[in-house]
Design a protein around this motif. Sequence first.
Motif, PDB file in Angstrom:
ATOM      1  N   PRO A  31       0.836  -1.207   0.000  1.00 41.69           N
ATOM      2  CA  PRO A  31       0.000   0.000   0.000  1.00 41.69           C
ATOM      3  C   PRO A  31       0.872   1.259   0.000  1.00 41.69           C
ATOM      4  CG  PRO A  31      -0.502  -1.419   1.904  1.00 41.69           C
ATOM      5  CD  PRO A  31       0.725  -1.974   1.250  1.00 41.69           C
ATOM      6  N   TYR A  32       0.373   2.289  -0.621  1.00 42.33           N
ATOM      7  CA  TYR A  32       1.119   3.554  -0.720  1.00 42.33           C
ATOM      8  C   TYR A  32       2.531   3.327  -1.271  1.00 42.33           C
ATOM      9  CZ  TYR A  32      -2.669   5.166   2.250  1.00 42.33           C
ATOM     10  OH  TYR A  32      -3.907   5.450   2.757  1.00 42.33           O
ATOM     11  N   GLY A  33       2.644   2.443  -2.244  1.00 42.91           N
ATOM     12  CA  GLY A  33       3.952   2.120  -2.819  1.00 42.91           C
ATOM     13  C   GLY A  33       4.614   3.353  -3.427  1.00 42.91           C
ATOM     14  N   PHE A  34       5.903   3.334  -3.413  1.00 46.44           N
ATOM     15  CA  PHE A  34       6.686   4.435  -3.987  1.00 46.44           C
ATOM     16  C   PHE A  34       7.049   4.057  -5.412  1.00 46.44           C
ATOM     17  CE2 PHE A  34      10.510   6.849  -4.870  1.00 46.44           C
ATOM     18  CZ  PHE A  34      10.183   8.109  -4.382  1.00 46.44           C
ATOM     19  N   GLY A  35       6.618   4.888  -6.352  1.00 48.54           N
ATOM     20  CA  GLY A  35       6.876   4.563  -7.752  1.00 48.54           C
ATOM     21  C   GLY A  35       7.269   5.772  -8.560  1.00 48.54           C
ATOM     22  N   PRO A  36       7.355   5.610  -9.867  1.00 50.57           N
ATOM     23  CA  PRO A  36       7.802   6.698 -10.748  1.00 50.57           C
ATOM     24  C   PRO A  36       7.007   7.987 -10.544  1.00 50.57           C
ATOM     25  CG  PRO A  36       7.604   4.655 -11.987  1.00 50.57           C
ATOM     26  CD  PRO A  36       7.089   4.369 -10.608  1.00 50.57           C
ATOM     27  N   ALA A  37       5.712   7.871 -10.255  1.00 48.77           N
ATOM     28  CA  ALA A  37       4.882   9.078 -10.098  1.00 48.77           C
ATOM     29  C   ALA A  37       5.365   9.947  -8.941  1.00 48.77           C
ATOM     30  CB  ALA A  37       3.427   8.685  -9.887  1.00 48.77           C
ATOM     31  N   ASN A  38       5.934   9.297  -7.935  1.00 49.12           N
ATOM     32  CA  ASN A  38       6.402  10.063  -6.783  1.00 49.12           C
ATOM     33  C   ASN A  38       7.578  10.970  -7.102  1.00 49.12           C
ATOM     34  OD1 ASN A  38       5.367   7.228  -5.538  1.00 49.12           O
ATOM     35  ND2 ASN A  38       4.926   8.944  -4.203  1.00 49.12           N
ATOM     36  N   LEU A  39       8.263  10.672  -8.184  1.00 47.28           N
ATOM     37  CA  LEU A  39       9.444  11.486  -8.540  1.00 47.28           C
ATOM     38  C   LEU A  39       9.088  12.613  -9.498  1.00 47.28           C
ATOM     39  CD1 LEU A  39      12.174   8.724  -8.970  1.00 47.28           C
ATOM     40  CD2 LEU A  39      11.838  10.268  -7.053  1.00 47.28           C
ATOM     41  N   GLU A  40       7.801  12.639  -9.908  1.00 45.76           N
ATOM     42  CA  GLU A  40       7.381  13.735 -10.790  1.00 45.76           C
ATOM     43  C   GLU A  40       7.089  14.954  -9.939  1.00 45.76           C
ATOM     44  OE1 GLU A  40       4.104  12.265 -13.122  1.00 45.76           O
ATOM     45  OE2 GLU A  40       5.405  10.706 -13.951  1.00 45.76           O
ATOM     46  N   THR A  41       7.806  16.034 -10.208  1.00 41.73           N
ATOM     47  CA  THR A  41       7.593  17.242  -9.415  1.00 41.73           C
ATOM     48  C   THR A  41       6.771  18.221 -10.235  1.00 41.73           C
ATOM     49  OG1 THR A  41       9.743  17.950 -10.179  1.00 41.73           O
ATOM     50  CG2 THR A  41       9.626  17.097  -7.933  1.00 41.73           C
ATOM     51  N   GLU A  42       5.574  18.515  -9.739  1.00 33.29           N
ATOM     52  CA  GLU A  42       4.692  19.435 -10.453  1.00 33.29           C
ATOM     53  C   GLU A  42       4.789  20.847  -9.937  1.00 33.29           C
ATOM     54  OE1 GLU A  42       0.971  17.397 -10.335  1.00 33.29           O
ATOM     55  OE2 GLU A  42       1.865  15.824 -11.562  1.00 33.29           O
ATOM     56  N   LYS A  43       5.094  20.963  -8.645  1.00 28.53           N
ATOM     57  CA  LYS A  43       5.190  22.294  -8.030  1.00 28.53           C
ATOM     58  C   LYS A  43       6.532  22.414  -7.347  1.00 28.53           C
ATOM     59  CE  LYS A  43       0.336  22.800  -6.731  1.00 28.53           C
ATOM     60  NZ  LYS A  43      -0.572  22.557  -5.623  1.00 28.53           N
TER      61      LYS A  43
END
Length: 149
Positions: A132-144
Amino acid sequence: MKLEQTQIRDLIRRAFAARKFAYTPYSHFNVGAALLTRNGKVYTGCNIENAGYTATNCAERTALFKAVSEGERQFSAIAIVGSKEGTVNELVTGPCGVCRQALYEFSGPDLTVIMARTEEDYIVTTLGQLLPYGFGPANLETEKTESQM
Ligand code: THU
C-alpha cells in the motif's frame, strides 16, 4: 485485470515448471514465478542463490528482469509458487519486499498477484494490497516547486 480460472491455473503451472530450475544450494527453498505481460506473453523465473548470500536473486525478479530486458514493460499478473525442495508448503509464498518494489516500478498497484500452494489452492490479490502507498515513478514527478506550495 480479471483472469479466468484457466489462465490462473496455466500461470501457476508455468511457475511450477520454472521452479524446477531453482538454484538453491543454501536454503533448499525453491521458488518459481510466471509473469504475464499485457499482450499475453509469459516470462518465467526461478530463484538463483549465491555463496555471497546477498547476491541471491528471487524468482519474481528473475522473471521481471528477463521480461524487461526483452522490451516488456506492461504486466497484468504474476503467479508465485515456493516451498522447500520436495515438499508442499502450508503457507503460500508471497513476494518479498524487494520484489514488491521492483514489480511496482512497472505495474503500479493493479498487478494481479497469485500466490499458490498447488494448482487448486491459491490466493489472488493485487500488488496494491501487498504494497500500500507504494513508492513509484509518479512520486518522482515534481509538479510544483516548494515555493509554490
Ligand atoms: N525467495 C524468492 O525467490 N522469492 C520470494 O518471494 C521469497 C524468497 C527465495 C530467495 C531465497 O533463494 C529463498 O527463497 C529463501 O529465502
